[in-house]
Each structure stands twice: as structure tokens, then as C-alpha cells.
Scaffold this motif. Structure first.
Motif, short mmCIF file in Angstrom:
data_model
loop_
_atom_site.label_atom_id
_atom_site.label_comp_id
_atom_site.label_asym_id
_atom_site.label_seq_id
_atom_site.Cartn_x
_atom_site.Cartn_y
_atom_site.Cartn_z
N THR A 193 34.39 113.33 35.34
CA THR A 193 35.10 113.13 36.23
C THR A 193 34.74 112.48 37.43
N PHE A 194 35.44 111.90 38.48
CA PHE A 194 35.17 111.41 39.19
C PHE A 194 34.14 112.10 40.36
N ASP A 195 34.64 113.35 40.30
CA ASP A 195 33.67 114.33 41.27
C ASP A 195 32.21 114.40 40.76
N GLN A 196 31.98 114.29 39.36
CA GLN A 196 30.83 114.43 38.81
C GLN A 196 30.15 113.12 38.90
N PHE A 197 30.85 111.98 38.85
CA PHE A 197 30.23 110.70 39.15
C PHE A 197 29.92 110.43 40.63
N TYR A 198 30.56 110.99 41.50
CA TYR A 198 30.17 110.84 42.83
C TYR A 198 28.98 111.86 43.11
N GLU A 199 28.71 112.85 42.36
CA GLU A 199 27.47 113.68 42.59
C GLU A 199 26.30 113.24 42.10
N ARG A 200 26.57 112.17 40.91
CA ARG A 200 25.63 111.58 40.42
C ARG A 200 25.02 110.31 41.32
N ILE A 201 25.96 109.77 41.77
CA ILE A 201 25.73 108.71 43.02
C ILE A 201 24.74 109.16 43.95
N GLN A 202 25.20 110.39 44.61
CA GLN A 202 24.51 111.17 45.64
C GLN A 202 22.87 111.48 45.23
N GLU B 126 29.02 112.11 32.66
CA GLU B 126 30.09 112.32 33.67
C GLU B 126 31.56 112.24 33.09
#
Length: 60
Positions: A7-16, A5
Motif C-alpha cells: 500500500t502507499f501508506d506502507q511505502f511512505y512508512e518505508r520512505i520515512q 510494501e
């Protein structure tokens, strides 16, 4: 999952994705795994119980 990841958006997607995967886990999926080796990035090695007690539940 890959650890790529940028970007933060990619990181949040990974968390989900992680949360969604955990929701499918059943208690029987963990039965008998107490002494199974858990390896994280080939740097940290634990048994199943050791991972939970020493790493997964740590406050750091």
C-alpha cells in the motif's frame, strides 16, 4: 529493508524509515568506501563511487 510494501501508506512508512536511517549516518561512515562493492537486488553491481556517479545521481 524488505521490499514487501503493498500500500502507499506502507511505502511512505518505508520512505520515512529510510530518511531516519540516513539522518544517523556520519561522514566517517563513508570514508574508505569508494571502491566497496554495492549490490542492488543481485542485479546491479557498482563500486561506491560508481553507484553515486552512475546510479544514485542519475536523473532517470
Amino acid at each position: 529493508m524488505e521490499d514487501n510494501e503493498t500500500t502507499f501508506d506502507q511505502f511512505y512508512e518505508r520512505i520515512q524509515k529510510t530518511i531516519d536511517a540516513l539522518k544517523t549516518a556520519k561522514p566517517e561512515d563513508f570514508e574508505g568506501k569508494d571502491n566497496m562493492e554495492v549490490v542492488i537486488a543481485e542485479k546491479y553491481k557498482f563500486t561506491g563511487v560508481g553507484y553515486v556517479q552512475d546510479f544514485g545521481m542519475s536523473e532517470t
